[in-house]
Design a protein around this motif. Structure first.
Motif, mmCIF file in Angstrom:
data_model
loop_
_atom_site.group_PDB
_atom_site.id
_atom_site.type_symbol
_atom_site.label_atom_id
_atom_site.label_comp_id
_atom_site.label_asym_id
_atom_site.label_seq_id
_atom_site.Cartn_x
_atom_site.Cartn_y
_atom_site.Cartn_z
ATOM 1 N N PRO A 1 -0.965 11.986 4.917
ATOM 2 C CA PRO A 1 -0.055 12.239 6.047
ATOM 3 C C PRO A 1 0.666 11.000 6.562
ATOM 4 C CG PRO A 1 -2.149 13.369 6.374
ATOM 5 C CD PRO A 1 -2.328 12.458 5.192
ATOM 6 N N LEU A 2 0.062 9.826 6.410
ATOM 7 C CA LEU A 2 0.710 8.604 6.891
ATOM 8 C C LEU A 2 1.498 7.889 5.805
ATOM 9 C CD1 LEU A 2 -2.097 7.067 9.161
ATOM 10 C CD2 LEU A 2 -0.067 8.351 9.855
ATOM 11 N N GLY A 3 1.486 8.435 4.591
ATOM 12 C CA GLY A 3 2.127 7.757 3.466
ATOM 13 C C GLY A 3 3.584 7.410 3.690
ATOM 14 N N ASP A 4 4.411 8.402 3.989
ATOM 15 C CA ASP A 4 5.831 8.146 4.214
ATOM 16 C C ASP A 4 6.076 7.456 5.547
ATOM 17 O OD1 ASP A 4 6.634 9.207 1.809
ATOM 18 O OD2 ASP A 4 6.865 11.227 2.614
ATOM 19 N N LEU A 5 5.297 7.832 6.554
ATOM 20 C CA LEU A 5 5.510 7.279 7.888
ATOM 21 C C LEU A 5 5.194 5.788 7.948
ATOM 22 C CD1 LEU A 5 3.922 10.111 10.032
ATOM 23 C CD2 LEU A 5 6.329 9.459 10.051
ATOM 24 N N GLU A 6 4.129 5.392 7.284
ATOM 25 C CA GLU A 6 3.648 4.024 7.430
ATOM 26 C C GLU A 6 3.632 3.246 6.119
ATOM 27 O OE1 GLU A 6 3.452 3.015 10.275
ATOM 28 O OE2 GLU A 6 2.847 4.627 11.613
ATOM 29 N N ARG A 7 4.459 3.646 5.166
ATOM 30 C CA ARG A 7 4.444 3.010 3.852
ATOM 31 C C ARG A 7 4.606 1.489 3.915
ATOM 32 N NH1 ARG A 7 5.031 4.695 -1.455
ATOM 33 N NH2 ARG A 7 5.173 6.823 -0.710
ATOM 34 N N PRO A 8 5.538 0.941 4.700
ATOM 35 C CA PRO A 8 5.663 -0.527 4.712
ATOM 36 C C PRO A 8 4.388 -1.234 5.160
ATOM 37 C CG PRO A 8 7.599 0.495 5.691
ATOM 38 C CD PRO A 8 6.578 1.571 5.526
ATOM 39 N N VAL A 9 3.695 -0.647 6.139
ATOM 40 C CA VAL A 9 2.476 -1.291 6.626
ATOM 41 C C VAL A 9 1.344 -1.105 5.629
ATOM 42 C CG1 VAL A 9 0.873 -1.484 8.547
ATOM 43 C CG2 VAL A 9 3.240 -0.857 8.973
ATOM 44 N N LEU A 10 1.216 0.097 5.064
ATOM 45 C CA LEU A 10 0.189 0.335 4.056
ATOM 46 C C LEU A 10 0.417 -0.565 2.849
ATOM 47 C CD1 LEU A 10 0.041 4.228 4.299
ATOM 48 C CD2 LEU A 10 -1.835 2.666 4.842
ATOM 49 N N ASP A 11 1.683 -0.753 2.455
ATOM 50 C CA ASP A 11 2.000 -1.661 1.351
ATOM 51 C C ASP A 11 1.592 -3.087 1.702
ATOM 52 O OD1 ASP A 11 2.988 0.253 -0.326
ATOM 53 O OD2 ASP A 11 5.105 -0.147 0.112
ATOM 54 N N LEU A 12 1.844 -3.468 2.934
ATOM 55 C CA LEU A 12 1.504 -4.821 3.370
ATOM 56 C C LEU A 12 0.004 -5.062 3.255
ATOM 57 C CD1 LEU A 12 2.481 -7.484 4.616
ATOM 58 C CD2 LEU A 12 2.174 -6.451 6.864
ATOM 59 N N TYR A 13 -0.785 -4.098 3.668
ATOM 60 C CA TYR A 13 -2.238 -4.229 3.575
ATOM 61 C C TYR A 13 -2.686 -4.249 2.109
ATOM 62 C CZ TYR A 13 -3.716 -4.156 8.425
ATOM 63 O OH TYR A 13 -3.948 -4.506 9.721
ATOM 64 N N ALA A 14 -2.037 -3.447 1.270
ATOM 65 C CA ALA A 14 -2.421 -3.383 -0.130
ATOM 66 C C ALA A 14 -2.104 -4.693 -0.870
ATOM 67 C CB ALA A 14 -1.710 -2.215 -0.809
ATOM 68 N N ARG A 15 -1.006 -5.339 -0.479
ATOM 69 C CA ARG A 15 -0.576 -6.563 -1.187
ATOM 70 C C ARG A 15 -1.250 -7.821 -0.655
ATOM 71 N NH1 ARG A 15 6.000 -5.991 -1.057
ATOM 72 N NH2 ARG A 15 6.151 -3.790 -1.629
ATOM 73 N N TRP A 16 -1.875 -7.730 0.474
ATOM 74 C CA TRP A 16 -2.308 -8.906 1.204
ATOM 75 C C TRP A 16 -3.818 -8.882 1.405
ATOM 76 C CZ3 TRP A 16 -0.617 -9.912 6.944
ATOM 77 C CH2 TRP A 16 -0.817 -11.249 7.271
ATOM 78 N N PRO A 17 -4.583 -9.416 0.428
ATOM 79 C CA PRO A 17 -6.052 -9.305 0.498
ATOM 80 C C PRO A 17 -6.632 -10.162 1.611
ATOM 81 C CG PRO A 17 -5.390 -10.698 -1.336
ATOM 82 C CD PRO A 17 -4.127 -10.107 -0.791
#
Length: 224
Positions: free
Chosen positions: A208-224
């Motif tokens: 449910p948050l995929g499209d809404l929060e994609r930039p933030v989720l991507d940021l967390y995924a790329r930034w260990p």
């Protein structure tokens, strides 16, 4: 917002902002030019040639859960706005109503609440840095950088900003890695807790948050 002159902190609610604001005032060694809880940036700040602007963010599933629990306690401006619009029924402590809460707060919006608090993201320059176009006076718009400090990794992320100001490294070292007071304003939320399965789904780009929060989720995924 906390304006320390060369350093400006944007304090998004429910991201450990009360803790960090008090910590910066006490330990930065910089004069407080302006301080008002959750106030927006002004164009004047971007006119400073060497200013460093940063804000705290939070993993989106945890962020929405915290906001929902806050509203279950009858607290916060988001809760007040939803109740004023006749949507008080979303505040029941179960996952069905939590999903209704997510839909309600993002109704008609292209981006979710977490992303909107990061302002309009136009690109990710590199992990931990967000770039947006901002008005800088006279109608001109230029690209300015906002640095993101994750609530869950506050000490390390502050230390990583040392290239902007050597004082950041010192500040990062002063924050205990698991200081419970970082989330001092956590709500009781009438006992509501997301299940592990629901949390995993919310963190998925297909959830449910995929499209809404994609930039933030991507940021967390790329930034260990």
């Amino acid at each position: 917002m906390l304006d320390l002159g060369r350093v400006v902190y944007v304090d998004a609610q429910k991201t450990g902002s009360t803790f960090l604001t008090e910590f910066l005032v006490r330990n930065s060694g910089l004069p407080v030019l302006f301080q008002r809880k959750h106030s927006p940036l002004t164009a004047e700040i971007w006119e400073r040639p060497d200013v460093t602007v940063f804000m705290t963010i939070r993993e989106p599933a945890a962020y929405y859960e915290s906001l929902f629990r806050f509203g279950l306690d009858g607290s916060g401006n988001i809760s007040a706005a939803l109740r004023a619009r006749g949507l008080a029924h979303v505040y029941e402590p179960d996952e069905k109503h939590f999903r209704a809460f997510i839909r309600a707060v993002n109704d008609g919006r292209r981006w979710g609440l977490m992303t909107r608090r990061l302002t309009t993201i136009t690109s990710l320059e590199r992990p931990g840095q967000l770039t947006r176009r901002v008005s800088t006076g006279g109608g001109a718009r230029r690209r300015r950088r906002i640095h993101a400090v994750r609530m869950e990794h506050m000490a390390a992320d502050l230390a990583n900003l040392a290239e902007q100001w050597e004082g950041f490294s010192r500040l990062g070292a002063l924050i205990p890695t698991a200081d419970p007071s970082i989330d001092r304003n956590a709500s009781s939320g009438r006992g509501f807790r997301l299940s592990d399965a629901a949390r995993a789904e919310l963190r998925s780009l297909d959830g449910p948050l995929g499209d809404l929060e994609r930039p933030v989720l991507d940021l967390y995924a790329r930034w260990p």
